[in-house]
Design an enzyme around this catalytic site. Structure first.
Site, PDB file in Angstrom:
ATOM      1  N   SER A 150       0.854  -1.179   0.000  1.00  0.00           N
ATOM      2  CA  SER A 150       0.000   0.000   0.000  1.00  0.00           C
ATOM      3  C   SER A 150       0.886   1.224   0.000  1.00  0.00           C
ATOM      4  O   SER A 150       2.058   1.153   0.393  1.00  0.00           O
ATOM      5  CB  SER A 150      -0.897  -0.007   1.253  1.00  0.00           C
ATOM      6  OG  SER A 150      -1.495   1.259   1.466  1.00  0.00           O
TER       7      SER A 150
ATOM      8  N   TYR B 184      -2.624  -0.418  10.161  1.00  0.00           N
ATOM      9  CA  TYR B 184      -2.539  -0.744   8.738  1.00  0.00           C
ATOM     10  C   TYR B 184      -1.195  -0.303   8.164  1.00  0.00           C
ATOM     11  O   TYR B 184      -0.526  -1.061   7.441  1.00  0.00           O
ATOM     12  CB  TYR B 184      -3.686  -0.054   7.994  1.00  0.00           C
ATOM     13  CG  TYR B 184      -3.795  -0.378   6.529  1.00  0.00           C
ATOM     14  CD1 TYR B 184      -4.343  -1.583   6.105  1.00  0.00           C
ATOM     15  CD2 TYR B 184      -3.380   0.534   5.563  1.00  0.00           C
ATOM     16  CE1 TYR B 184      -4.467  -1.878   4.759  1.00  0.00           C
ATOM     17  CE2 TYR B 184      -3.496   0.251   4.217  1.00  0.00           C
ATOM     18  CZ  TYR B 184      -4.043  -0.958   3.816  1.00  0.00           C
ATOM     19  OH  TYR B 184      -4.161  -1.233   2.480  1.00  0.00           O
TER      20      TYR B 184
END
Length: 261
Positions: A146, A159
């Site tokens: 990501s 995350y």
């Protein structure tokens, strides 16, 4: 260059959590290049929906129920796939979760859950497929990282920590197993149009305007934008690409943003 290097005919690809969304699109791209698709999800209901969706686009997929955070279950899954479909040539660690909670409001248990799914699970699944890849003499592992492996943002501490760890796990797998003709790379999607992001993309939504203004491409990405990069990293065309994170973000990470007027 031989364009056949981009083909995946005869290759078996396992994409975790690929009943829908980004994983489904990547699987569709790999299938179009000739790969046999295997996927899992955590519930039979999701696997059934995935199988129906693959059938609708003309892809014969093999679906299995498996919790990728459970090492014993993953080992059983890989053994079953090898028996019923064949040895996995391509692994895409796609399954993941996000909890948007301010760090000081997040419990340690919630933090651990995100780390377990987004970082521990890719370790578990990669560890399960690597021995057979070594025996076969080749293998491709693609970890879905990501932009949050490079950037921080409010409410995504777990995350970002997990994806940063996954970036380094990617580099370490490349370092440890490159000599066995195994390439491990990552794809870092930018902000992508999915059903989950639909509420954020309503015209006039400040977040929608923020993302568009921060993206040189001046748009959200589509799941189709991820297909080509995935095929490249899964194919022989990328045989000397190892430990790389390919950010498919429309240029966000290269851009400081527009100057205020």
């Amino acid at each position: 260059m031989n364009m056949q290097d981009f083909r995946l005919d005869g290759k078996i690809a396992l994409i975790t959590g690929a009943s829908y969304g980004i994983g489904f699109a990547i699987a569709e791209g790999l299938a179009a290049a000739g790969a046999t698709i295997v996927f899992n999800d955590i519930k039979q209901e999701l696997v059934d929906k995935g199988l129906a969706a693959y059938e609708e686009i003309g892809v014969k997929a093999h679906g299995y129920v498996c919790d990728v955070t459970d090492e014993s279950a993953v080992n059983d899954l890989i053994a079953t796939v090898e028996k019923e479909v064949g040895v996995i040539d391509i692994l895409v660690n796609n399954a993941g979760i996000i909890k948007r909670i301010p760090m000081c409001d997040m419990t340690a248990a919630e933090f651990r859950q995100v780390i377990d799914v987004d970082l521990n699970a890719p370790f578990i699944v990669a560890k399960a497929v690597i021995p057979s890849m070594i025996k076969k003499g080749h293998g491709k592992i693609i970890n879905i990282c990501s932009m949050m492996s490079e950037l921080g943002r409010e409410t995504v501490s777990a995350y970002a920590a997990a994806k940063g760890g996954l970036k380094m796990l990617t580099k370490n797998i490349a370092s440890e197993y490159g000599e066995f003709n195994i390439q491990c790379n990552g794809i870092g999607p930018g902000y992508i149009e999915t059903p989950q992001t639909a509420p954020l993309r309503v015209p006039g939504n400040p977040f929608n305007e923020f993302i568009i203004s921060k993206t040189p491409a001046a748009r959200w990405g589509t799941t189709e934008d991820l297909m080509g990069p995935a095929v490249f990293l899964a194919s022989d065309a990328s045989n000397f690409v190892n430990g790389h994170i390919l950010y498919v973000d429309g240029g966000i990470l290269a851009y400081i943003g527009k100057q205020p007027k």
